[in-house]
Design a protein around this motif. Structure first.
Motif, PDB file in Angstrom:
ATOM      1  N   LYS A 176       1.488  -4.727   8.930  1.00 19.56           N
ATOM      2  CA  LYS A 176       0.842  -3.747   9.800  1.00 19.56           C
ATOM      3  C   LYS A 176       1.842  -2.889  10.564  1.00 19.56           C
ATOM      4  O   LYS A 176       2.962  -3.299  10.863  1.00 19.56           O
ATOM      5  CB  LYS A 176      -0.054  -4.468  10.817  1.00 19.56           C
ATOM      6  CG  LYS A 176       0.742  -5.179  11.912  1.00 19.56           C
ATOM      7  CD  LYS A 176      -0.129  -5.812  12.945  1.00 19.56           C
ATOM      8  CE  LYS A 176       0.663  -6.303  14.149  1.00 19.56           C
ATOM      9  NZ  LYS A 176       1.835  -7.125  13.838  1.00 19.56           N
ATOM     10  N   LYS A 177       1.398  -1.694  10.912  1.00 23.35           N
ATOM     11  CA  LYS A 177       2.098  -0.854  11.873  1.00 23.35           C
ATOM     12  C   LYS A 177       1.527  -1.139  13.261  1.00 23.35           C
ATOM     13  O   LYS A 177       0.325  -1.334  13.420  1.00 23.35           O
ATOM     14  CB  LYS A 177       1.909   0.619  11.515  1.00 23.35           C
ATOM     15  CG  LYS A 177       2.576   1.044  10.225  1.00 23.35           C
ATOM     16  CD  LYS A 177       2.133   2.428   9.795  1.00 23.35           C
ATOM     17  CE  LYS A 177       2.472   3.497  10.828  1.00 23.35           C
ATOM     18  NZ  LYS A 177       2.001   4.823  10.415  1.00 23.35           N
ATOM     19  N   SER A 214      -4.829  -4.293   6.784  1.00 26.27           N
ATOM     20  CA  SER A 214      -3.745  -3.383   7.160  1.00 26.27           C
ATOM     21  C   SER A 214      -3.007  -2.807   5.954  1.00 26.27           C
ATOM     22  O   SER A 214      -3.243  -3.180   4.806  1.00 26.27           O
ATOM     23  CB  SER A 214      -2.742  -4.109   8.065  1.00 26.27           C
ATOM     24  OG  SER A 214      -1.795  -4.835   7.294  1.00 26.27           O
ATOM     25  N   ASN A 215      -2.086  -1.928   6.269  1.00 26.88           N
ATOM     26  CA  ASN A 215      -1.122  -1.419   5.294  1.00 26.88           C
ATOM     27  C   ASN A 215      -0.117  -2.512   4.933  1.00 26.88           C
ATOM     28  O   ASN A 215      -0.104  -3.584   5.538  1.00 26.88           O
ATOM     29  CB  ASN A 215      -0.373  -0.228   5.882  1.00 26.88           C
ATOM     30  CG  ASN A 215       0.476  -0.638   7.082  1.00 26.88           C
ATOM     31  OD1 ASN A 215      -0.041  -1.151   8.069  1.00 26.88           O
ATOM     32  ND2 ASN A 215       1.782  -0.442   6.999  1.00 26.88           N
ATOM     33  N   GLY A 216       0.749  -2.215   3.994  1.00 25.52           N
ATOM     34  CA  GLY A 216       1.787  -3.159   3.614  1.00 25.52           C
ATOM     35  C   GLY A 216       2.545  -2.666   2.393  1.00 25.52           C
ATOM     36  O   GLY A 216       2.151  -1.672   1.764  1.00 25.52           O
ATOM     37  N   GLY A 241     -10.315  -0.726   5.629  1.00 31.07           N
ATOM     38  CA  GLY A 241      -9.073  -0.942   4.886  1.00 31.07           C
ATOM     39  C   GLY A 241      -8.194   0.285   4.966  1.00 31.07           C
ATOM     40  O   GLY A 241      -8.672   1.412   4.760  1.00 31.07           O
ATOM     41  N   ILE A 242      -6.918   0.085   5.267  1.00 33.22           N
ATOM     42  CA  ILE A 242      -5.973   1.200   5.397  1.00 33.22           C
ATOM     43  C   ILE A 242      -4.809   0.995   4.429  1.00 33.22           C
ATOM     44  O   ILE A 242      -4.165  -0.061   4.438  1.00 33.22           O
ATOM     45  CB  ILE A 242      -5.450   1.332   6.833  1.00 33.22           C
ATOM     46  CG1 ILE A 242      -6.595   1.635   7.800  1.00 33.22           C
ATOM     47  CG2 ILE A 242      -4.379   2.430   6.930  1.00 33.22           C
ATOM     48  CD1 ILE A 242      -6.175   1.699   9.259  1.00 33.22           C
ATOM     49  N   CYS A 243      -4.535   1.982   3.592  1.00 32.07           N
ATOM     50  CA  CYS A 243      -3.399   2.002   2.674  1.00 32.07           C
ATOM     51  C   CYS A 243      -3.467   0.805   1.713  1.00 32.07           C
ATOM     52  O   CYS A 243      -4.353   0.755   0.872  1.00 32.07           O
ATOM     53  CB  CYS A 243      -2.086   2.068   3.454  1.00 32.07           C
ATOM     54  SG  CYS A 243      -0.713   2.742   2.482  1.00 32.07           S
ATOM     55  N   GLN A 326      -6.694   5.759   2.192  1.00 31.98           N
ATOM     56  CA  GLN A 326      -5.341   5.608   1.661  1.00 31.98           C
ATOM     57  C   GLN A 326      -4.303   6.162   2.629  1.00 31.98           C
ATOM     58  O   GLN A 326      -3.181   5.682   2.685  1.00 31.98           O
ATOM     59  CB  GLN A 326      -5.244   6.337   0.323  1.00 31.98           C
ATOM     60  CG  GLN A 326      -3.909   6.232  -0.373  1.00 31.98           C
ATOM     61  CD  GLN A 326      -3.581   4.821  -0.775  1.00 31.98           C
ATOM     62  OE1 GLN A 326      -4.056   4.320  -1.771  1.00 31.98           O
ATOM     63  NE2 GLN A 326      -2.759   4.148   0.019  1.00 31.98           N
ATOM     64  N   PHE A 327      -4.694   7.159   3.411  1.00 30.49           N
ATOM     65  CA  PHE A 327      -3.774   7.755   4.381  1.00 30.49           C
ATOM     66  C   PHE A 327      -3.751   6.912   5.659  1.00 30.49           C
ATOM     67  O   PHE A 327      -4.431   5.893   5.766  1.00 30.49           O
ATOM     68  CB  PHE A 327      -4.175   9.205   4.689  1.00 30.49           C
ATOM     69  CG  PHE A 327      -5.571   9.369   5.214  1.00 30.49           C
ATOM     70  CD1 PHE A 327      -5.827   9.356   6.582  1.00 30.49           C
ATOM     71  CD2 PHE A 327      -6.637   9.565   4.347  1.00 30.49           C
ATOM     72  CE1 PHE A 327      -7.116   9.516   7.076  1.00 30.49           C
ATOM     73  CE2 PHE A 327      -7.924   9.735   4.828  1.00 30.49           C
ATOM     74  CZ  PHE A 327      -8.166   9.708   6.196  1.00 30.49           C
TER      75      PHE A 327
END
Length: 360
Positions: A176-177, A214-216, A241-243, A326-327
């Motif tokens: 995650k960010k 999260s992203n990853g 869901g992100i990225c 996705q962004f």
């Protein structure tokens, strides 16, 4: 001190190592970032784990490194390539220069390289293994990379809870960010961060109102073992869901992903939101995308599209309270025009009113 960038397609570039004392051979997938600013956030974004990052803007480092804009506790890139780096920092918040910060973490930076040529090469040949070294010549077997296991390296190992908000969100951490956590806390959420491989029963015991995937870093298909858990989360709770989280949600519901030639990395990617009939500028960092033709029979529909190449940038679902992008709606770096995605997620959480309901 002279240094060299060797690409696996046989092309070689000459430059200078910014800090002689920290010269070492590093290798990683080479990618490029097109933003004019935001290098601090890029360096500390776990999604860049073990990659060599080329900054396309010709002068990097003017405003130094501050204490406010970290996306994690340390940088994750393998190496940095710029045309020119400023050895000083000209900003009142600066604590380090860029060079001093990279030196602290033993990350090499190659300067005075023709970054335009490198980017053209990547766009023609695709992202590829690369080596930064003081050696003018290297052998072909030097390019071998170990690409798996990145998520395990960057995910939190323990449960951590933040805030005292009204809505309890479980953030499944694939890398995650910090700005994602901040976005939830700003929306009156209590957030529990859990490791990427946490079992569904353990998450259920936390009594969440919603889930954020999260992203990853890396290929989402490397995490096939946790797809049943992700599907269970989607069918029980409102989910964002992100990225990488977007890609994993799609895979869990039966869709497919594929790797782009050179990915999307920058702070200026136009995205169309079909639902709102508007275009937003977005921050992006990914190599993999969901194949739109694979969405048939998944219940998912493409809502967001990348206007550069037409690739899928986000999904909605016909039955589940699921949305994915996705962004990066939290931005950092980049525009925050997509932050309403978090607001829509919280509205889904409110509408569900804390129910645990299996849709399938």
């Amino acid at each position: 001190m002279e240094g060299y960038l060797h690409l696996s397609n046989g092309v070689k570039y000459k430059g200078d190592f910014a800090i002689e004392a920290k010269v070492k051979e590093v290798k990683g997938e080479i990618v490029f970032f097109t933003g004019m600013t935001g290098y601090q956030e890029v360096l500390t974004d776990p999604s860049y784990k073990d990659q060599i990052i080329v900054f396309t803007y010709p002068l990097i480092g003017n405003y130094g490194i501050n204490k406010e804009d970290f996306e994690s506790k340390q940088p994750h890139v393998a190496g940095v390539i710029v045309y020119e780096s400023n050895s000083e920092a000209y900003h009142y918040q600066a604590e380090y220069s860029l060079q001093d910060y990279l030196n602290k973490w033993d990350i090499p930076m190659l300067t005075h390289v023709d970054t335009r040529s490198i980017v053209k090469n990547i766009r023609q040949s695709g992202s590829m293994p690369a080596v930064m070294t003081a050696e003018k010549e290297i052998t072909s077997n030097t390019f071998s990379l170990k690409e798996d296991g990145k998520v395990a390296k960057v995910s939190d190992k323990n449960f951590k809870t933040y805030g005292q908000g009204e809505y309890h969100i479980v953030l499944v951490d694939f890398g995650k960010k910090e700005s994602m956590l901040t976005a939830l806390l700003e929306r009156e959420c209590k957030v529990t961060v859990v490791p990427y491989n946490t079992e569904f029963t353990s998450i259920k015991s936390l009594q969440p109102d919603g889930i954020l995937l999260s992203n990853g870093p890396g290929d989402p298909k490397e995490l096939e073992g946790i797809l049943p858990t992700i599907k269970a989360l989607i069918t029980h709770y409102p989910t964002l869901g992100i990225c990488l989280g977007h890609q994993l949600a799609a895979l869990a519901l039966g869709a497919e992903t594929t790797k782009l030639s050179f990915g999307h990395r920058g702070a200026n990617h136009p995205v169309m939101d079909r639902k709102k009939k508007r275009v937003i500028m977005s921050s992006q960092n990914h190599s993999y995308v969901v194949k739109e033709e694979s969405l048939t029979a998944t219940g998912c529909e493409a809502r967001f599209y990348n206007l550069h190449d037409g690739s899928v940038e986000g999904l909605s679902h016909s039955m589940y309270p699921l949305q994915t992008v996705q962004f990066h709606p939290e931005a950092n770096p980049g525009p925050s025009e997509g932050c309403y995605v978090f607001d829509e997620f919280i509205e889904d959480v409110k509408a569900n009113n804390g129910r645990v309901f299996a849709y399938a």
